[in-house]
Design a protein around this motif. Structure first.
Motif, short mmCIF file in Angstrom:
data_model
loop_
_atom_site.label_atom_id
_atom_site.label_comp_id
_atom_site.label_asym_id
_atom_site.label_seq_id
_atom_site.Cartn_x
_atom_site.Cartn_y
_atom_site.Cartn_z
N ILE A 107 15.44 -4.81 57.08
CA ILE A 107 14.34 -5.03 56.12
C ILE A 107 14.37 -6.44 55.51
O ILE A 107 13.60 -6.75 54.61
N GLU A 108 15.27 -7.26 56.03
CA GLU A 108 15.37 -8.68 55.67
C GLU A 108 15.62 -8.91 54.18
O GLU A 108 14.90 -9.66 53.51
N LEU A 109 16.66 -8.24 53.67
CA LEU A 109 17.10 -8.42 52.29
C LEU A 109 18.61 -8.58 52.29
O LEU A 109 19.27 -8.31 53.29
N SER A 110 19.16 -8.96 51.15
CA SER A 110 20.62 -9.03 51.03
C SER A 110 21.18 -7.61 50.95
O SER A 110 20.46 -6.66 50.61
N THR A 111 22.46 -7.48 51.23
CA THR A 111 23.07 -6.15 51.17
C THR A 111 23.07 -5.62 49.74
O THR A 111 22.89 -4.43 49.51
N SER A 125 20.73 -1.67 46.04
CA SER A 125 19.98 -1.37 44.82
C SER A 125 18.76 -0.52 45.13
O SER A 125 18.43 0.42 44.38
N LEU A 126 18.07 -0.84 46.20
CA LEU A 126 16.88 -0.05 46.59
C LEU A 126 17.28 1.39 46.94
O LEU A 126 16.60 2.34 46.54
N ILE A 127 18.36 1.53 47.66
CA ILE A 127 18.80 2.87 48.07
C ILE A 127 19.23 3.68 46.84
O ILE A 127 18.87 4.86 46.71
N ARG A 128 19.96 3.05 45.92
CA ARG A 128 20.34 3.74 44.68
C ARG A 128 19.11 4.15 43.88
O ARG A 128 19.05 5.24 43.32
N GLU A 129 18.13 3.27 43.83
CA GLU A 129 16.88 3.56 43.13
C GLU A 129 16.20 4.78 43.76
O GLU A 129 15.70 5.66 43.05
#
Length: 165
Positions: free
Chosen positions: A140-144, A149-153
């Motif tokens: 998804i072309e983001l930092s780990t 953070s997205l997954i936790r959200e």
């Protein structure tokens, strides 16, 4: 007369358990009867006759062993292999469990649909396609860090929706 149960247990529990094991009990049964002996000692009211707590413990254990043997002779316990027990047990979930799980799955699905596209995609790649955080971040072309953070959200959002019910 007051007995120090902790001290008595530390001093005599192993000896008591060996006593019961030497009389043919399994390790588990001996441990159970040892605990029962101390429980009886705790609930007993010490009198002048029981001035020797060790002897009193052994008397309690012997009596519990006799009771145990009587129960076994009247209703013997038969060992059942794990394979045989599994053959008897129904592996299918109950109808209530099926309905409950379907409802929770539908709620989780709806909660996922409410998430922003990138958050939902990160969560699906991580949980459903079993990719690592690094693989998801690359995809998804983001930092780990941001991916995590997205997954936790997403987790928090789904849990919140499931708690609302």
């Amino acid at each position: 007369m007051v007995w120090d149960i902790h001290r008595l247990f530390g001093r005599h529990s192993n000896e008591l358990q060996s006593f019961l094991r030497n009389r043919g009990l399994t390790e588990d049964a001996a441990a159970d009867l040892t605990q029962d002996s101390f429980l009886r000692l705790i609930t007993a009211k010490p009198t002048a006759l029981e001035h020797n707590p060790r002897a009193y413990l052994f008397r309690i254990s012997r009596n519990l062993l006799i009771d145990h043997r009587r129960r076994e002779s009247k209703a013997p316990f038969s060992q059942v292999s794990e394979a045989r027990a599994n053959a008897v047990a129904d592996p299918k979930p109950s109808p209530e469990t099926i309905v409950y799980d379907k409802q929770r799955l539908a709620l989780s699905d709806a909660a996922l649909a409410e998430l922003p596209e990138r958050t939902r995609r990160a969560f699906e790649l991580y949980r459903l396609e079993e990719m690592t955080i690094a693989e998801v971040a690359e995809r998804i072309e983001l930092s780990t860090t941001r991916t995590w953070s997205l997954i936790r959200e997403a987790y928090r959002h789904i849990r919140a929706r499931l708690k609302d019910v």
